[in-house]
Design a protein around this motif. Structure first.
Motif, PDB file in Angstrom:
ATOM      1  N   ALA A 260     -25.040 -97.180 -42.888  1.00 54.91           N
ATOM      2  CA  ALA A 260     -26.313 -96.767 -42.290  1.00 54.91           C
ATOM      3  C   ALA A 260     -26.600 -97.577 -41.013  1.00 54.91           C
ATOM      4  O   ALA A 260     -27.074 -97.025 -40.006  1.00 54.91           O
ATOM      5  CB  ALA A 260     -27.437 -96.939 -43.301  1.00 54.91           C
ATOM      6  N   ASN A 263     -24.517 -96.303 -38.223  1.00 52.97           N
ATOM      7  CA  ASN A 263     -25.087 -95.061 -37.674  1.00 52.97           C
ATOM      8  C   ASN A 263     -26.287 -95.369 -36.775  1.00 52.97           C
ATOM      9  O   ASN A 263     -26.450 -94.769 -35.705  1.00 52.97           O
ATOM     10  CB  ASN A 263     -25.499 -94.126 -38.805  1.00 52.97           C
ATOM     11  N   ASP A 264     -27.153 -96.301 -37.253  1.00 51.46           N
ATOM     12  CA  ASP A 264     -28.299 -96.680 -36.421  1.00 51.46           C
ATOM     13  C   ASP A 264     -27.846 -97.301 -35.099  1.00 51.46           C
ATOM     14  O   ASP A 264     -28.433 -97.053 -34.035  1.00 51.46           O
ATOM     15  CB  ASP A 264     -29.195 -97.666 -37.175  1.00 51.46           C
ATOM     16  N   ASP A 500     -33.944 -90.349 -38.020  1.00 51.44           N
ATOM     17  CA  ASP A 500     -33.901 -91.271 -39.164  1.00 51.44           C
ATOM     18  C   ASP A 500     -33.584 -90.507 -40.442  1.00 51.44           C
ATOM     19  O   ASP A 500     -34.273 -89.535 -40.798  1.00 51.44           O
ATOM     20  CB  ASP A 500     -35.251 -91.977 -39.293  1.00 51.44           C
ATOM     21  N   SER A 501     -32.527 -90.930 -41.161  1.00 52.87           N
ATOM     22  CA  SER A 501     -32.104 -90.225 -42.381  1.00 52.87           C
ATOM     23  C   SER A 501     -33.131 -90.370 -43.501  1.00 52.87           C
ATOM     24  O   SER A 501     -33.349 -89.433 -44.281  1.00 52.87           O
ATOM     25  CB  SER A 501     -30.752 -90.768 -42.860  1.00 52.87           C
ATOM     26  N   ARG A 502     -33.792 -91.526 -43.604  1.00 49.82           N
ATOM     27  CA  ARG A 502     -34.785 -91.710 -44.663  1.00 49.82           C
ATOM     28  C   ARG A 502     -35.996 -90.792 -44.464  1.00 49.82           C
ATOM     29  O   ARG A 502     -36.532 -90.227 -45.406  1.00 49.82           O
ATOM     30  CB  ARG A 502     -35.220 -93.172 -44.721  1.00 49.82           C
ATOM     31  N   ARG A 504     -35.871 -87.937 -42.913  1.00 50.41           N
ATOM     32  CA  ARG A 504     -35.394 -86.580 -43.234  1.00 50.41           C
ATOM     33  C   ARG A 504     -35.366 -86.351 -44.742  1.00 50.41           C
ATOM     34  O   ARG A 504     -35.729 -85.262 -45.219  1.00 50.41           O
ATOM     35  CB  ARG A 504     -33.994 -86.366 -42.645  1.00 50.41           C
ATOM     36  N   ASP A 505     -34.942 -87.359 -45.509  1.00 52.45           N
ATOM     37  CA  ASP A 505     -34.943 -87.208 -46.969  1.00 52.45           C
ATOM     38  C   ASP A 505     -36.355 -86.998 -47.492  1.00 52.45           C
ATOM     39  O   ASP A 505     -36.577 -86.178 -48.396  1.00 52.45           O
ATOM     40  CB  ASP A 505     -34.328 -88.453 -47.615  1.00 52.45           C
ATOM     41  N   ARG A 541     -24.616 -82.809 -43.641  1.00 51.42           N
ATOM     42  CA  ARG A 541     -26.028 -83.044 -43.911  1.00 51.42           C
ATOM     43  C   ARG A 541     -26.535 -82.171 -45.062  1.00 51.42           C
ATOM     44  O   ARG A 541     -27.441 -82.571 -45.797  1.00 51.42           O
ATOM     45  CB  ARG A 541     -26.847 -82.795 -42.645  1.00 51.42           C
ATOM     46  N   THR A 544     -25.430 -84.175 -48.110  1.00 47.42           N
ATOM     47  CA  THR A 544     -26.076 -85.480 -48.309  1.00 47.42           C
ATOM     48  C   THR A 544     -27.592 -85.413 -48.367  1.00 47.42           C
ATOM     49  O   THR A 544     -28.226 -86.365 -48.830  1.00 47.42           O
ATOM     50  CB  THR A 544     -25.663 -86.438 -47.178  1.00 47.42           C
ATOM     51  N   GLU A 545     -28.195 -84.299 -47.905  1.00 51.39           N
ATOM     52  CA  GLU A 545     -29.650 -84.235 -47.858  1.00 51.39           C
ATOM     53  C   GLU A 545     -30.231 -83.129 -48.733  1.00 51.39           C
ATOM     54  O   GLU A 545     -31.226 -83.345 -49.420  1.00 51.39           O
ATOM     55  CB  GLU A 545     -30.110 -84.034 -46.401  1.00 51.39           C
TER      56      GLU A 545
END
Length: 1041
Positions: A260, A263-264, A500-502, A504-505, A541, A544-545
């Motif tokens: 993560a 990725n950031d 931001d993946s969090r 998006r979740d 995605r 994973t999402e």
């Protein structure tokens, strides 16, 4: 030796009490008292006399319980039980002695000197006991300095060894009753067989005792320490394993965090590149602005040289145009003032503000000069260009400020006044050359404007997405449920573009939980949104999402949410990698198939059918097939219907294993029946061969037969495709004609799909029918419908030449096997019953299928009537032929009367039986009428059944008359029509007037059965009849005889 016996006995007492073997201890107490060994029974007496453990009031209440048996019977019963127990125990002792002798023989062979050494150890120990008799207390204190609690609880192996040793001691010591009770109280171990461990030695308890006496406190201490150290090391090992697992989990989480962070870091690097590009664009814009300023300087100088010319020309201008230009110049001055104020509000850095102020001063001078000289539109256009670039610069100040610290030197060099003056000088020299350079600069300005606009637009988009992501979770709860779907476009946009993946979740979770209990339309809207989102974000995605949200909702308390998960499995599978489809998504579907809600299981079946075409490998075929049969046997009819219409065909099309599916169906059908208990446990009767079906088994067989019907078109199509003789036939329409069947019978080629029907399927169905009770009409109807579908699909020739011979052979009749290959003649002939019992069973179970499933096919009505007449009339008229299972034949004819189209044919045959002179045939007619009454209506009963019964009731033969009376009772029980009831009442009165005792008894039995179901008029008649008969029986007792 007395000390040794006392010590061993105390050891046994301690062991029995500690392990809670109370019955064995109580029995040992009585045997010790019987032997006069009161000193060894003191502890047991104290234990059992303790009022805290055994309250006296409960014991007295138990002793005072009354007994219903006499004392003598109780004694006899106790003696018999005692003898039985002794006999049983003697048998066990004999077996144990045999085992013991074998073990002793083996021990003597391996260790011949062991017994001598043990005996010598015993003598030494005995002498030591006598010598140390005065110091018993000291020795005991020395050896028992470690309490039992230091050793911990007994292990299973230790308990088993001690149990066997105590049992051996009780037998050697003569406590047989105690040994019996101990044997029964130890329920978790077979005391007759002692496992081969280190503790297995002859006279084990004595050896344990001697070893204990001969050991020192140091040795015991060392042993205890070793045991405790071993246990500590085992616990430490377990703790290390747990720590290892915890470290592995932490490593996995750390790897995820590193990924993560990487990725950031990439996202931030991309942002830095964007900002660098924006800075470069700003530099280009500033350069273009300086070029424009130099142009203005040049124009000002040129206007100074032409001042006189301009003054002379001003007189020629119109006043209106001059006023117009002055107004425009004033507007430009106001705009410049606004830009000055805006620049003052921007934070200063380097020499940028100074250069900007200088630029503004130059612009002011330009405007003032133009104003004084009455300048026309050309200088005004230059000012407009300056204002446009000022606007572009003012929008980028914030971006430049963020990188002021990092690029301070570069900015200082860029905005230095000295550099600016030199740049102005260079630009003045260049501007004197040609006009083409000015046009190139204008194009450069346009490109820089577009790049600047793109960067600004991208930054504004990110800001908008962030605002959406922050606001949507707060807005959703306050929007009406029926209007929340209007937020879906905003939510999809935020999920798709947020970096931001969090976040998006969190937004994806809000999407799935948008409505608490969504209805069908709302689920469709949410699902369409998820599908569009999966199309836009790509496979990774989606996996994973979106799929993790499905997995989280799979056990949700509301079935509507679980239903949404089921729908997503089939529709999102297209947008993930193939290896995810047959692993994660299939696992989700499998768990939904076991859901308690019917609608969820139905959706799982539907979406599994959608999922199968996306599987690229056949690795999961048998798992999918198992799920299909699980859904087929589901207790809900909706789930079964969806599985039959969608999933079964999808599995066949995907797996291309039709033959395997058909064999599994037949196997499941037969196993479902065979697992049920028989109707009777009496050997040799028909009921012992039939099985009593439960509701679940009956349902499973029915749906599997329906599945067989659904697959019949595929079987027919595959038989045509694999036909080895199709090229020799003129057209496809004559497939399975007599000509083709003749080629099949004479040929020696394989045609497995075609042969499966009459070699595998028909015999298995005959076997199934032979296991069903005669009351299972629904399942027999389902089999008959399948057979009718086969005859309709395969044609009349197949039914006549193949099906009919198979079932005629199965019921014991002669059949023509001309159209069967000689290789399978033996298998078809093997269906023929070979005993009287088998003939009766086939007439009861298989004959209904022949009549209803084969001969009831279209075009075979005449043959059905002829065969039925043969069974009911012609066979009974033959003098030398015995009656052929009449009740079973009547049951088969009753079965085809379930179908209304057969009533006319059956009554035609019935009238032939009624008017016959054969008494047995008339009795059979009456029984057949009684059997078919539940399947006819009032019209048929009044026009056919009642006239036939009245005719039979008027017969002179008493047996025929009694048989007709039973049939009248069935009619009275079935119908409440006044006309029918009146006819029955009149006929019953005629039977009673005859005065026959047998007829009267038959009338009473028939009317008693009909009382709860008939009309009040007939009920009053029956009650009056009983009252009259009761008076007759009182006045004339001889009537009863």
């Amino acid at each position: 030796m007395e000390v040794e016996r006392s010590s061993l006995c105390n050891c046994v007492v301690n062991f029995l009490l500690e392990e809670n073997y109370l019955l064995s201890a109580f029995e040992l107490l009585h045997e010790l008292l019987d032997d006069g060994r009161h000193d060894q029974a003191i502890r047991l007496q104290q234990f059992f006399s303790d009022p805290s453990r055994f309250p006296p009031n409960q014991i007295s209440r138990l002793n005072s319980l009354p007994t219903s048996d006499p004392q003598t019977l109780l004694q006899l019963k106790n003696e018999a039980e005692h003898k039985l127990a002794l006999t049983d125990y003697e048998l066990r002792l004999a077996n144990e002695d045999i085992v013991k002798l074998k073990s002793q023989l083996q021990t003597q062979t391996e260790r011949p000197n062991q017994l001598d050494a043990a005996q010598s150890n015993g003598d030494v120990s005995e002498r030591q006991i006598h010598e140390q008799k005065g110091n018993t207390t000291a020795t005991t204190n020395n050896n028992t300095s470690f309490p039992a609690s230091a050793l911990g609880p007994l292990k299973d192996t230790e308990r088993r060894d001690l149990n066997c040793a105590v049992k051996e001691y009780l037998l050697v010591a003569g406590y047989r009753l105690t040994a019996m009770t101990f044997y029964e109280e130890v329920t978790d171990q077979n005391l007759d067989s002692w496992q081969n461990t280190r503790a297995l030695i002859p006279h084990a308890l004595r050896h344990y005792y001697y070893q204990y006496l001969s050991s020192t406190s140091e040795a015991a201490e060392e042993k205890v320490a070793q045991v405790q150290e071993n246990e500590t090391m085992l616990k430490a090992n377990e703790r290390l394993k747990q720590e290892k697992e915890s470290l592995l989990k932490d490593k996995f989480l750390a790897d995820g965090q590193v990924g993560a962070l990487q990725n950031d870091l990439k996202d931030k690097e991309n942002l830095v590149q964007v900002l660098k590009q924006s800075l470069e664009n700003q530099r280009k814009v500033l350069l273009a602005s300086r070029v424009e300023i130099s142009k203005l300087k040049m124009r000002i100088e040129g206007f100074g040289s032409r001042e006189n010319l301009v003054v002379s020309d001003v007189d020629n201008f119109q006043p209106e145009s001059l006023d117009k230009y002055k107004e425009e110049i004033k507007k430009l001055q106001m705009e410049i003032e606004r830009l000055k104020e805006k620049n003052i509000e921007v934070p200063e850095f380097g020499n940028f503000v100074g250069s900007e102020n200088e630029t503004l001063q130059i612009e002011d001078k330009v405007i003032e000069i133009h104003e004084d000289q009455g300048t026309i539109s050309y200088p005004v256009d230059a000012a407009l260009d300056v204002i446009r670039y000022e606007d572009a610069q003012s929008t980028t100040f914030q971006t430049l400020n963020e990188y002021a610290d990092k690029h301070e030197d570069a900015l200082h060099a860029l905005f230095n006044p000295a550099n600016e003056n030199s740049a102005f000088e260079n630009i003045e020299n260049v501007s004197k050359q040609n006009v083409g350079k000015q046009e190139g600069n204008s194009r450069l300005n346009a490109k820089s404007d577009s790049a600047n606009d793109e960067a600004i637009s991208e930054k504004m988009e990110l800001g908008t997405i962030q605002i959406l992501a922050d606001a949507l979770p707060k807005i959703v709860p306050y929007v009406l449920i029926n209007h929340r779907e209007e937020l879906l476009p905003l939510m999809m946009c935020a999920i798709e573009h947020h970096p931001d993946s969090r976040t998006r979740d969190s937004l994806t979770h809000t999407l799935f939980n948008l409505i608490k209990r969504p209805d069908e339309q709302q689920r469709r809207i949410i699902m369409d949104a998820c599908v569009n989102l999966a199309k836009n974000v790509g496979e990774m995605r989606t996996e994973t999402e979106l799929l993790p949200q499905c997995w989280e909702q799979i056990n949700h308390m509301y079935e509507e949410r679980r239903l949404l998960v089921a729908q997503s499995c089939g529709e999102l599978a297209e947008f993930v990698r193939p290896e995810i489809r047959d692993s994660l998504i299939l696992s989700i579907v499998q768990q939904l198939i076991e859901d308690s809600a019917t609608i969820v299981r139905e959706a799982a079946a539907h979406n599994l059918a959608m999922l199968l075409p996306l599987f690229q490998s056949m690795d999961k075929y048998f798992k999918v097939e198992e799920l299909m049969f699980q859904l087929i046997c589901d207790p809900s009819g909706v789930v079964v219907e969806t599985t039959l219409k969608e999933l079964v065909l999808a599995v066949i099309k995907w797996g291309n294993k039709l033959d395997h599916v058909l064999s599994v169906i037949l196997s499941h059908i037969l196993s479902s029946v065979q697992h049920c208990p028989p109707l009777s446990v009496i050997e040799g009767c028909v009921e012992s061969h039939l099985h009593a079906l439960g509701e679940r088994e009956r349902w499973n067989i029915d749906v599997l037969l329906r599945m067989l019907v659904e697959l019949l078109p595929l079987v027919h199509q595959k038989a045509i495709e694999t036909c080895p003789f199709l090229s020799t036939v003129e057209s496809i329409q004559v497939v399975f004609s007599t000509k083709l069947l003749g080629l099949y019978a004479r040929g020696h080629v394989e045609w497995d799909t075609f042969e499966w029907m009459h070699v595998e399927c028909f015999p298995k169905l005959i076997q199934l029918a032979s296991l069903l009770p005669w009351k299972e009409d629904n399942l027999r109807s389902r089999i008959s419908k399948f057979l009718l579908s086969v005859s309709e699909r395969f044609g009349d020739s197949y039914m006549t030449c193949i099906m009919l011979p198979v079932f005629l052979t199965a019921v014991g009749d002669d059949a023509d096997l001309t159209y069967f290959p000689s290789a399978i003649h033996s298998r078809i002939k093997g269906l023929r019953p070979r005993s009287v019992f088998a003939e009766k069973l086939s007439a009861l179970c298989v004959l209904p299928l022949l009549l209803a499933g084969v001969l009831s096919a279209p075009g075979k009505r005449k043959q059905l009537e002829e065969y039925s007449r043969k069974l009911l009339v012609e066979d009974n008229l033959k003098e030398n032929l015995p009656t052929k299972h009449t009740p079973e034949i009547i049951n088969a004819v009753r079965f085809i009367c379930i179908y209304e189209e057969n009533h006319g044919m059956i009554f035609n045959i019935l009238w032939e039986m009624v008017v016959s002179s054969n008494v047995n045939m008339k009795i059979s007619a009456a029984k057949l009428l009684k059997a078919i009454v539940p399947y006819i209506d009032a019209k048929v009963a009044s026009t056919n059944a009642l006239p036939a019964l009245i005719t039979l009731g008027s017969d002179q033969n008493l047996n025929v008359k009694c048989a007709s009376i039973d049939a009248f009772g069935s009619v009275a029980q079935r119908f409440k029509n006044e006309m029918i009831v009146d006819k029955i009442r009149v006929q019953m009165g005629a039977f009673l007037e005859d005065g026959s005792h047998e007829a009267t008894i038959a009338v009473i039995r028939a009317l008693v059965v009909a009382v709860p179901h008939t009309t009040e008029r007939l009920r009053d008649y029956i009650l009056n009849f009983f009252c009259v008969k009761r008076k007759m029986f009182r006045n004339e007792p001889s009537v009863l005889t």
